[in-house]
Design a protein around this motif. Structure first.
Motif, short mmCIF file in Angstrom:
data_model
loop_
_atom_site.label_atom_id
_atom_site.label_comp_id
_atom_site.label_asym_id
_atom_site.label_seq_id
_atom_site.Cartn_x
_atom_site.Cartn_y
_atom_site.Cartn_z
N PHE A 29 0.84 -1.16 0.02
CA PHE A 29 -0.03 -0.13 -0.12
C PHE A 29 0.93 1.30 0.13
O PHE A 29 1.59 1.41 1.06
CB PHE A 29 -0.93 0.00 1.26
CG PHE A 29 -1.86 1.18 1.34
CD1 PHE A 29 -2.70 1.55 0.28
CD2 PHE A 29 -2.02 1.99 2.67
CE1 PHE A 29 -3.58 2.53 0.30
CE2 PHE A 29 -3.04 2.87 2.54
CZ PHE A 29 -3.78 3.12 1.50
N HIS A 83 -6.49 1.47 -1.41
CA HIS A 83 -5.67 0.63 -2.34
C HIS A 83 -6.48 0.78 -3.72
O HIS A 83 -5.49 1.12 -4.49
CB HIS A 83 -5.21 -0.86 -1.97
CG HIS A 83 -4.59 -1.35 -2.78
ND1 HIS A 83 -2.98 -1.14 -3.08
CD2 HIS A 83 -4.69 -2.18 -3.75
CE1 HIS A 83 -2.64 -1.73 -4.04
NE2 HIS A 83 -3.57 -2.61 -4.43
N TRP A 84 -7.50 0.54 -3.71
CA TRP A 84 -8.07 0.40 -5.28
C TRP A 84 -8.71 1.84 -5.76
O TRP A 84 -9.41 1.94 -6.63
CB TRP A 84 -9.27 -0.77 -5.10
CG TRP A 84 -8.54 -1.88 -5.22
CD1 TRP A 84 -8.12 -2.65 -6.09
CD2 TRP A 84 -8.32 -2.98 -3.95
NE1 TRP A 84 -7.66 -3.93 -5.92
CE2 TRP A 84 -7.83 -3.98 -4.38
CE3 TRP A 84 -8.65 -2.74 -2.64
CZ2 TRP A 84 -7.58 -5.22 -3.65
CZ3 TRP A 84 -8.43 -3.78 -2.02
CH2 TRP A 84 -7.76 -4.87 -2.38
N LEU A 87 -5.42 -5.52 2.43
CA LEU A 87 -5.06 -4.18 2.06
C LEU A 87 -6.49 -3.30 2.07
O LEU A 87 -7.63 -3.93 2.43
CB LEU A 87 -4.86 -4.03 0.45
CG LEU A 87 -3.49 -4.42 -0.03
CD1 LEU A 87 -3.41 -4.92 -1.45
CD2 LEU A 87 -2.53 -3.38 0.22
#
Length: 468
Positions: free
Chosen positions: A160, A293-294, A289
């Motif tokens: 990350f 993160h996305w 995560l």
């Protein structure tokens, strides 16, 4: 290897009941003499058993049997309630009334014995020297650069990545969330939350004059189809979700859920405030995560804190506000929310020296052991119709007992100086009348915890409808 064979013998003794649950193991010196091995072999054996979850080490006390051959797969989990989401109003919190005798089963925190006080004191001493004459200066409203940089380095091994310039230091996670709510919504706006939802978030939203839309929890997180429907209808202005080890039920969103959550935020241009205070308390070696993160367009405001991982008394957290960074900083400048510099420098030192990572490994293992111990205790002592959550991280259990009158349970608990949180505290709807939350941060072998648990079990039996 010799220590592996010794460990297998110990496991067999535990399974057969020769070594009782919670009983103290022989000292390393005595174990060494009993089996005619070196101190290194004895230590390797105990540490191996600890890593497998059969033993738990208590500072300045020794090793204890942590669990029986406990198979949690056959434990029934609390009911996941299905319902149609709608706008409701959270209660405005009452004035804070400190509990007369703080009970270890109430507030989600852990024992002082697990806090690396000596290491932290050393970090504070170095921080004071580092600060020098700067002690007369007001702290940077965005947070000390050295701490923000330490956080970026700390989360890199997780996969990350973010820059120090993207990060804002706050007075804990709730403070980070409060600012995020303030800049993304207005009084009267509806905010989507999970159901059940951490009572502290409900109280915060109520105090800020926001309405809520509860989204049902599902096995892998929340009902994202209902969330999307609310977004399409334009009924919500923001979302507020704990994505890893949700408090109280312990569920975590899967990686696919987190990815879709980020995509929905981008698609509908609706900010999502991610409460990730339990992320680093995952019981697995490889941590999950965050949904952040996305996040490709900056619609997720990721919030975290050291309050759960180091100490509740350190009101120190952070936020990655994404596209809302300027508004976030402006809001904090208006109220001047700078965090004490010496605290920031000390925690940065604690991180950079590797002490934080070592502490996390220790605390994750310890809390995992305790979760198994508490589950085992309730399996053995509570009514047969008891359903228990199986969290993969954090330190709370969500327990459902059929026919349990939790309102009566809470009244009797207060009379017995017992602090617990019941289902109605975690929802604006009457969906969890037979549920309550339990903190598992304190060792079950503690005389105080044992006494409180015995009292709780007695009250549960009194408060079931069948026994009225």
């Amino acid at each position: 290897m010799r220590y592996i064979k010794l460990a297998e013998q110990c496991i067999k003794q535990i399974e057969e009941g020769q070594l009782a649950l919670h009983s103290k193991m022989p000292s390393l010196r005595r174990f060494k003499h009993q089996h005619n091995v070196s101190m290194t072999t004895a230590l390797n054996c105990y540490q191996h058993l600890e890593s497998l979850g059969w033993l738990i080490a208590k500072p300045q006390s020794g090793y204890y049997v942590a669990q029986k051959s406990l198979l949690t797969d056959n434990i029934e989990s609390p009911t996941l309630v299905s319902f149609q989401s709608s706008i409701t109003d959270p209660k405005v919190p009452k004035l804070y009334n400190p509990f007369i005798d703080p009970c270890p089963l109430g507030i989600a925190r852990y024992d002082l014995d697990l806090i690396p006080v000596d290491k932290l004191q050393q970090s504070f001493k170095r921080a004071m020297k580092q600060q020098g004459k700067q002690i007369s200066h007001y702290p940077n409203p965005q947070g000390e650069l050295v701490l923000r940089a330490s956080l970026t380095e700390h989360f890199k091994p997780l996969g990350f990545h973010f820059s120090a310039q993207e990060c804002v230091i706050t007075h804990g996670c709730l403070d980070a969330i409060r600012t995020a709510i303030e800049i993304t919504t207005q009084v009267g706006d509806a905010v989507a939350i999970s159901s059940p939802c951490f009572n502290g978030l409900l109280e915060l939203l109520g105090a800020m004059g926001r309405r809520v839309v509860e989204i049902p929890s599902v096995d892998k997180g929340i009902d994202l189809d209902q969330l999307q429907n609310q977004m399409q209808l334009g009924l919500i202005k923001a979302g507020l979700f704990c994505t890893s080890h949700m408090n109280p039920q312990g569920l975590s969103m899967s990686a696919l859920q987190k990815q879709r959550l980020a995509e929905l935020a981008t698609q509908y241009k609706i900010p999502i405030i991610e409460d990730d205070v339990y992320l680093e308390l995952d019981y697995q070696v490889i941590l999950p995560l965050p949904a952040k993160h996305w996040d490709r367009e900056g619609y997720i405001l990721w919030c975290g804190s050291f309050s759960k991982t180091i100490a509740a008394g350190y009101r120190l957290g952070w936020c990655l506000p994404g596209r809302y960074l300027h508004a976030y900083l402006q809001s904090r400048l208006m109220s001047y929310q700078g965090v004490t510099s010496s605290l920031q420098l000390a925690i940065s030192d604690f991180i950079r020296r590797g002490d934080y990572t070592k502490h996390l490994k220790k605390i994750r293992l310890h809390i995992h052991q305790q979760s198994l111990q508490f589950i085992s205790y309730f399996q053995e002592n509570s009514p047969a119709n008891c359903k228990i959550s199986k969290p993969s991280g954090g330190f709370v259990l969500w327990i459902e007992v059929a026919d349990l009158n939790t309102i009566k349970l809470k009244e009797l608990a207060l009379k017995n100086r017992l602090d617990i949180r019941i289902g109605e505290d975690f929802s604006t709807l009457a969906l969890y009348p037979h549920c309550f939350r339990l903190n598992i941060g304190f060792s079950i072998t503690s005389p105080q915890v044992e006494l409180k648990l015995k009292t709780l079990i007695q009250l549960i039996k009194v408060c079931t409808k069948k026994q009225k």
